[in-house]
Design a protein around this motif. Sequence first.
Motif, PDB file in Angstrom:
ATOM      1  N   TYR A 230       0.841  -1.205   0.000  1.00  0.00           N
ATOM      2  CA  TYR A 230       0.000   0.000   0.000  1.00  0.00           C
ATOM      3  C   TYR A 230       0.874   1.253   0.000  1.00  0.00           C
ATOM      4  CZ  TYR A 230      -4.183  -2.743   0.678  1.00  0.00           C
ATOM      5  OH  TYR A 230      -5.213  -3.641   0.495  1.00  0.00           O
ATOM      6  N   GLU A 231       0.358   2.312  -0.650  1.00  0.00           N
ATOM      7  CA  GLU A 231       1.123   3.551  -0.762  1.00  0.00           C
ATOM      8  C   GLU A 231       1.206   4.289   0.569  1.00  0.00           C
ATOM      9  OE1 GLU A 231      -1.285   2.642  -2.742  1.00  0.00           O
ATOM     10  OE2 GLU A 231      -0.389   2.475  -4.749  1.00  0.00           O
ATOM     11  N   SER A 232       0.222   4.061   1.451  1.00  0.00           N
ATOM     12  CA  SER A 232       0.199   4.780   2.724  1.00  0.00           C
ATOM     13  C   SER A 232      -0.595   3.985   3.746  1.00  0.00           C
ATOM     14  CB  SER A 232      -0.447   6.155   2.538  1.00  0.00           C
ATOM     15  OG  SER A 232      -1.829   6.010   2.241  1.00  0.00           O
ATOM     16  N   PRO A 233      -0.355   4.249   5.037  1.00  0.00           N
ATOM     17  CA  PRO A 233      -1.176   3.616   6.081  1.00  0.00           C
ATOM     18  C   PRO A 233      -2.655   3.950   5.930  1.00  0.00           C
ATOM     19  CG  PRO A 233       0.784   4.588   7.047  1.00  0.00           C
ATOM     20  CD  PRO A 233       0.748   5.047   5.617  1.00  0.00           C
ATOM     21  N   ALA A 234      -2.959   5.162   5.469  1.00  0.00           N
ATOM     22  CA  ALA A 234      -4.361   5.567   5.309  1.00  0.00           C
ATOM     23  C   ALA A 234      -5.053   4.716   4.249  1.00  0.00           C
ATOM     24  CB  ALA A 234      -4.443   7.040   4.936  1.00  0.00           C
ATOM     25  N   ALA A 235      -4.352   4.419   3.151  1.00  0.00           N
ATOM     26  CA  ALA A 235      -4.950   3.595   2.097  1.00  0.00           C
ATOM     27  C   ALA A 235      -5.235   2.183   2.610  1.00  0.00           C
ATOM     28  CB  ALA A 235      -4.021   3.543   0.889  1.00  0.00           C
ATOM     29  N   PHE A 236      -4.296   1.637   3.382  1.00  0.00           N
ATOM     30  CA  PHE A 236      -4.494   0.314   3.958  1.00  0.00           C
ATOM     31  C   PHE A 236      -5.654   0.317   4.946  1.00  0.00           C
ATOM     32  CE2 PHE A 236      -3.496  -2.307   7.761  1.00  0.00           C
ATOM     33  CZ  PHE A 236      -3.772  -3.552   7.211  1.00  0.00           C
ATOM     34  N   THR A 237      -5.704   1.329   5.815  1.00  0.00           N
ATOM     35  CA  THR A 237      -6.756   1.406   6.824  1.00  0.00           C
ATOM     36  C   THR A 237      -8.131   1.528   6.186  1.00  0.00           C
ATOM     37  OG1 THR A 237      -5.269   2.378   8.460  1.00  0.00           O
ATOM     38  CG2 THR A 237      -7.624   2.748   8.785  1.00  0.00           C
ATOM     39  N   THR A 238      -8.226   2.311   5.103  1.00  0.00           N
ATOM     40  CA  THR A 238      -9.500   2.468   4.407  1.00  0.00           C
ATOM     41  C   THR A 238      -9.985   1.140   3.850  1.00  0.00           C
ATOM     42  OG1 THR A 238      -9.046   4.771   3.830  1.00  0.00           O
ATOM     43  CG2 THR A 238     -10.667   3.604   2.473  1.00  0.00           C
ATOM     44  N   MET A 239      -9.092   0.421   3.188  1.00  0.00           N
ATOM     45  CA  MET A 239      -9.459  -0.877   2.621  1.00  0.00           C
ATOM     46  C   MET A 239      -9.816  -1.871   3.715  1.00  0.00           C
ATOM     47  SD  MET A 239      -8.392  -4.210   2.037  1.00  0.00           S
ATOM     48  CE  MET A 239      -6.691  -4.033   2.578  1.00  0.00           C
ATOM     49  N   PHE A 240      -9.027  -1.913   4.765  1.00  0.00           N
ATOM     50  CA  PHE A 240      -9.250  -2.838   5.884  1.00  0.00           C
ATOM     51  C   PHE A 240     -10.619  -2.587   6.512  1.00  0.00           C
ATOM     52  CE2 PHE A 240      -8.978  -4.457  10.140  1.00  0.00           C
ATOM     53  CZ  PHE A 240      -8.061  -5.490  10.123  1.00  0.00           C
ATOM     54  N   SER A 241     -10.919  -1.324   6.773  1.00  0.00           N
ATOM     55  CA  SER A 241     -12.194  -0.972   7.416  1.00  0.00           C
ATOM     56  C   SER A 241     -13.371  -1.286   6.507  1.00  0.00           C
ATOM     57  CB  SER A 241     -12.185   0.511   7.785  1.00  0.00           C
ATOM     58  OG  SER A 241     -11.137   0.802   8.701  1.00  0.00           O
ATOM     59  N   ARG A 242     -13.188  -1.109   5.215  1.00  0.00           N
ATOM     60  CA  ARG A 242     -14.278  -1.409   4.275  1.00  0.00           C
ATOM     61  C   ARG A 242     -14.590  -2.899   4.264  1.00  0.00           C
ATOM     62  NH1 ARG A 242     -13.792  -2.927  -0.834  1.00  0.00           N
ATOM     63  NH2 ARG A 242     -11.671  -2.104  -1.042  1.00  0.00           N
ATOM     64  N   LEU A 243     -13.568  -3.732   4.322  1.00  0.00           N
ATOM     65  CA  LEU A 243     -13.792  -5.171   4.266  1.00  0.00           C
ATOM     66  C   LEU A 243     -14.295  -5.747   5.583  1.00  0.00           C
ATOM     67  CD1 LEU A 243     -12.382  -5.031   1.495  1.00  0.00           C
ATOM     68  CD2 LEU A 243     -11.162  -7.125   2.120  1.00  0.00           C
ATOM     69  N   LEU A 244     -13.776  -5.252   6.711  1.00  0.00           N
ATOM     70  CA  LEU A 244     -14.094  -5.864   8.007  1.00  0.00           C
ATOM     71  C   LEU A 244     -15.008  -5.007   8.876  1.00  0.00           C
ATOM     72  CD1 LEU A 244     -10.757  -7.586   9.066  1.00  0.00           C
ATOM     73  CD2 LEU A 244     -12.637  -8.458   7.684  1.00  0.00           C
ATOM     74  N   GLY A 245     -15.286  -3.783   8.442  1.00  0.00           N
ATOM     75  CA  GLY A 245     -16.202  -2.946   9.205  1.00  0.00           C
ATOM     76  C   GLY A 245     -15.617  -2.385  10.480  1.00  0.00           C
ATOM     77  N   ALA A 246     -14.296  -2.463  10.646  1.00  0.00           N
ATOM     78  CA  ALA A 246     -13.624  -1.940  11.835  1.00  0.00           C
ATOM     79  C   ALA A 246     -12.178  -1.627  11.455  1.00  0.00           C
ATOM     80  CB  ALA A 246     -13.658  -2.956  12.970  1.00  0.00           C
ATOM     81  N   PRO A 247     -11.541  -0.671  12.125  1.00  0.00           N
ATOM     82  CA  PRO A 247     -10.157  -0.305  11.794  1.00  0.00           C
ATOM     83  C   PRO A 247      -9.164  -1.361  12.269  1.00  0.00           C
ATOM     84  CG  PRO A 247     -10.895   0.938  13.698  1.00  0.00           C
ATOM     85  CD  PRO A 247     -12.097   0.184  13.200  1.00  0.00           C
ATOM     86  N   PRO A 248      -7.936  -1.297  11.743  1.00  0.00           N
ATOM     87  CA  PRO A 248      -6.921  -2.287  12.142  1.00  0.00           C
ATOM     88  C   PRO A 248      -6.683  -2.370  13.644  1.00  0.00           C
ATOM     89  CG  PRO A 248      -6.173  -1.067  10.218  1.00  0.00           C
ATOM     90  CD  PRO A 248      -7.443  -0.403  10.676  1.00  0.00           C
ATOM     91  N   ARG A 249      -6.779  -1.253  14.355  1.00  0.00           N
ATOM     92  CA  ARG A 249      -6.482  -1.283  15.794  1.00  0.00           C
ATOM     93  C   ARG A 249      -7.425  -2.205  16.571  1.00  0.00           C
ATOM     94  NH1 ARG A 249      -8.832   3.779  15.007  1.00  0.00           N
ATOM     95  NH2 ARG A 249     -10.846   4.088  16.072  1.00  0.00           N
ATOM     96  N   SER A 250      -8.631  -2.455  16.017  1.00  0.00           N
ATOM     97  CA  SER A 250      -9.590  -3.310  16.723  1.00  0.00           C
ATOM     98  C   SER A 250      -9.188  -4.787  16.655  1.00  0.00           C
ATOM     99  CB  SER A 250     -10.994  -3.116  16.149  1.00  0.00           C
ATOM    100  OG  SER A 250     -11.057  -3.575  14.816  1.00  0.00           O
ATOM    101  N   TYR A 251      -8.203  -5.104  15.829  1.00  0.00           N
ATOM    102  CA  TYR A 251      -7.743  -6.494  15.713  1.00  0.00           C
ATOM    103  C   TYR A 251      -6.381  -6.713  16.356  1.00  0.00           C
ATOM    104  CZ  TYR A 251     -11.662  -7.853  12.815  1.00  0.00           C
ATOM    105  OH  TYR A 251     -12.926  -8.155  12.365  1.00  0.00           O
ATOM    106  N   ARG A 252      -5.957  -5.754  17.161  1.00  0.00           N
ATOM    107  CA  ARG A 252      -4.721  -5.956  17.910  1.00  0.00           C
ATOM    108  C   ARG A 252      -5.007  -6.804  19.151  1.00  0.00           C
ATOM    109  NH1 ARG A 252      -0.485  -3.570  16.000  1.00  0.00           N
ATOM    110  NH2 ARG A 252      -0.552  -1.612  14.828  1.00  0.00           N
ATOM    111  N   GLU A 253      -3.942  -7.420  19.674  1.00  0.00           N
ATOM    112  CA  GLU A 253      -4.063  -8.215  20.903  1.00  0.00           C
ATOM    113  C   GLU A 253      -4.538  -7.302  22.026  1.00  0.00           C
ATOM    114  OE1 GLU A 253      -3.520 -12.019  22.762  1.00  0.00           O
ATOM    115  OE2 GLU A 253      -2.707 -11.541  20.801  1.00  0.00           O
ATOM    116  N   PRO A 254      -5.628  -7.635  22.731  1.00  0.00           N
ATOM    117  CA  PRO A 254      -6.111  -6.767  23.800  1.00  0.00           C
ATOM    118  C   PRO A 254      -5.139  -6.749  24.996  1.00  0.00           C
ATOM    119  CG  PRO A 254      -7.367  -8.802  23.734  1.00  0.00           C
ATOM    120  CD  PRO A 254      -6.451  -8.825  22.554  1.00  0.00           C
TER     121      PRO A 254
END
Length: 254
Positions: A230-254
């Motif tokens: 990905y060209e930027s973290p924002a581009a990755f985050t946008t795609m990730f959120s679109r597919l999973l309905g939540a941002p990457p931080r929600s899939y980190r180890e609690p």
Amino acid sequence: MRNVPLSEVDALPRAVLAISTDYPPDHFLPPHRHRRAQFLYGATGSMRVGTADGTWTVPTRRAVLIPPETDHSVVMMNVTTRSLYLEPSAVPWFPRRCQTVDVSPLLRELLREAVDVVPEYPRRGRDAALVSLLLHEISRCVPLPLELPWPRHEGLRALCQSFSDAPDVHDPPSRWAAELHVSERTLHRLFRAETGLSFARWRERACVLHALPLLAADLPVADVAVTLGYESPAAFTTMFSRLLGAPPRSYREP
């Protein structure tokens, strides 16, 4: 029950058996099957369940439903599991294919309690009520789009498996078509027929699923984005959120 082999208790006359198991880092369970259906929950770490049809990624505090008599392997990454082994007659609504699901806070607490229930719990009383509520909550779990289907076409399957090991979101379909000695139009038609997804959608999903264990291991989002092309973290985050309905931080180890 904790760290007890299923084979020691499988024959017990109870609809639900709950077992908590601690696995060493990067543990691999080779292909096997269970007579019972399995609700496999990762209290820590992440897992990848594989069958002949595809792979199912299971992030921390999510679960995968594995139908009875389904051959499957599991890659464990720093995992403690809480498994429920379910008599098929008790879960007639169980899916026929594996399915990754979200796990509600209530169900997490029920799982925590269930592993301390004696194997032959009384058929009436608190433990039986707990088991009954567990089954109700599992039937209400929300599916997550964390499956990566494998095509049956041998050449395309080999390309898909190679890509999933080191995905690049910009890997062009022209390269795949050239590898298979077909036109791009034929590749797109074959991809949808074999996987049920378009080439672009499958490629994006493969990138997201590859990212999940990296996020669970606390790799910075910027580094994950670069790894996937990905060209930027924002581009990755946008795609990730679109597919999973939540941002990457929600899939980190609690």
